[in-house]
Design a protein around this motif. Structure first.
Motif, PDB file in Angstrom:
ATOM      1  N   ARG A  59      85.933 -27.782  49.237  1.00 38.94           N
ATOM      2  CA  ARG A  59      86.455 -27.436  47.916  1.00 38.94           C
ATOM      3  C   ARG A  59      87.415 -26.250  47.999  1.00 38.94           C
ATOM      4  O   ARG A  59      88.487 -26.252  47.394  1.00 38.94           O
ATOM      5  CB  ARG A  59      85.317 -27.111  46.948  1.00 38.94           C
ATOM      6  N   ARG A  60      87.040 -25.220  48.762  1.00 38.59           N
ATOM      7  CA  ARG A  60      87.904 -24.038  48.884  1.00 38.59           C
ATOM      8  C   ARG A  60      89.246 -24.388  49.505  1.00 38.59           C
ATOM      9  O   ARG A  60      90.298 -23.917  49.047  1.00 38.59           O
ATOM     10  CB  ARG A  60      87.207 -22.963  49.714  1.00 38.59           C
ATOM     11  N   ILE A  61      89.223 -25.205  50.541  1.00 36.09           N
ATOM     12  CA  ILE A  61      90.479 -25.598  51.193  1.00 36.09           C
ATOM     13  C   ILE A  61      91.333 -26.414  50.220  1.00 36.09           C
ATOM     14  O   ILE A  61      92.528 -26.182  50.073  1.00 36.09           O
ATOM     15  CB  ILE A  61      90.206 -26.386  52.489  1.00 36.09           C
ATOM     16  N   ALA A  75      88.028 -26.115  60.463  1.00 36.82           N
ATOM     17  CA  ALA A  75      88.238 -25.393  59.204  1.00 36.82           C
ATOM     18  C   ALA A  75      87.119 -25.705  58.218  1.00 36.82           C
ATOM     19  O   ALA A  75      86.786 -24.886  57.362  1.00 36.82           O
ATOM     20  CB  ALA A  75      89.583 -25.757  58.594  1.00 36.82           C
ATOM     21  N   ILE A  76      86.521 -26.886  58.341  1.00 33.82           N
ATOM     22  CA  ILE A  76      85.425 -27.284  57.460  1.00 33.82           C
ATOM     23  C   ILE A  76      84.073 -26.922  58.065  1.00 33.82           C
ATOM     24  O   ILE A  76      83.187 -26.439  57.378  1.00 33.82           O
ATOM     25  CB  ILE A  76      85.490 -28.803  57.174  1.00 33.82           C
ATOM     26  N   THR A  77      83.929 -27.132  59.375  1.00 36.67           N
ATOM     27  CA  THR A  77      82.624 -26.949  60.004  1.00 36.67           C
ATOM     28  C   THR A  77      82.339 -25.524  60.455  1.00 36.67           C
ATOM     29  O   THR A  77      81.196 -25.080  60.400  1.00 36.67           O
ATOM     30  CB  THR A  77      82.467 -27.876  61.216  1.00 36.67           C
ATOM     31  N   ASN A 101      94.997 -18.909  57.406  1.00 37.43           N
ATOM     32  CA  ASN A 101      95.735 -19.710  58.370  1.00 37.43           C
ATOM     33  C   ASN A 101      96.084 -21.072  57.801  1.00 37.43           C
ATOM     34  O   ASN A 101      97.168 -21.579  58.030  1.00 37.43           O
ATOM     35  CB  ASN A 101      94.917 -19.887  59.655  1.00 37.43           C
ATOM     36  N   ILE A 102      95.169 -21.676  57.080  1.00 36.25           N
ATOM     37  CA  ILE A 102      95.424 -22.999  56.516  1.00 36.25           C
ATOM     38  C   ILE A 102      96.553 -22.924  55.514  1.00 36.25           C
ATOM     39  O   ILE A 102      97.480 -23.715  55.534  1.00 36.25           O
ATOM     40  CB  ILE A 102      94.152 -23.558  55.838  1.00 36.25           C
ATOM     41  N   ILE A 103      96.513 -21.940  54.632  1.00 36.64           N
ATOM     42  CA  ILE A 103      97.545 -21.800  53.609  1.00 36.64           C
ATOM     43  C   ILE A 103      98.835 -21.289  54.219  1.00 36.64           C
ATOM     44  O   ILE A 103      99.907 -21.769  53.910  1.00 36.64           O
ATOM     45  CB  ILE A 103      97.064 -20.870  52.475  1.00 36.64           C
ATOM     46  N   GLY A 104      98.726 -20.322  55.141  1.00 37.95           N
ATOM     47  CA  GLY A 104      99.907 -19.724  55.736  1.00 37.95           C
ATOM     48  C   GLY A 104     100.721 -20.681  56.570  1.00 37.95           C
ATOM     49  O   GLY A 104     101.928 -20.565  56.658  1.00 37.95           O
TER      50      GLY A 104
END
Length: 139
Positions: free
Chosen positions: A16-18, A67-69, A78-81
């Motif tokens: 959900r956050r991602i 990123a999930i686990t 990092n995911i957004i950047g």
């Protein structure tokens, strides 16, 4: 199947956050991975998910499974950047405006605006010509 996780890892919460970090609706992600929105909602409310489900969701979110686990404090940044945007029309990746997917061609809108302005100016010219003709006829 056992999923390797760290004690604090909540798969549903991480998903959900991602997803929210990418400004993506549940419906969009659900469609990408071929499930219903309610099924995705159920996944986001679970602490632990199986490997197959995690891999499918990670692919839909375009993030690594880790990123999930096994997220770290830096993972969301990092995911957004490093998020790249795919131009739906051409399939090209670009690092431009994050999350902006126009449903129209901006060039078409500019051309439409120009045509309306041109028509307005032409109408003004016609009005001025009529006014000049009236004044010239009275004298």
């Amino acid at each position: 199947m056992d999923t390797p996780t760290m004690k604090y890892s909540n798969h549903g919460l991480n998903i959900r956050r991602i997803r929210e970090g990418k400004r993506m609706k549940q419906e969009t992600l659900a469609e990408r991975i071929g499930i219903s929105q309610s099924a995705l909602s159920n996944y986001e409310n679970k602490e632990q998910l199986d490997n197959e489900t995690i891999e499918k969701i990670a692919k839909g979110l375009e993030v690594p499974v880790d990123a999930i686990t096994c997220p770290t404090e830096e993972t969301p940044l990092n995911i957004i950047g490093t998020q790249t945007i795919t131009d739906n029309a051409t399939g090209n990746n670009s690092n431009t405006v994050y999350g902006y997917y126009p449903t129209f061609n901006p060039i078409d809108k500019v051309a439409e605006l120009y045509e309306r302005l041109l028509k307005s100016e032409q109408e003004k010219v016609v009005l001025l010509e009529k006014t000049v003709d009236k004044l010239a006829g009275k004298k």
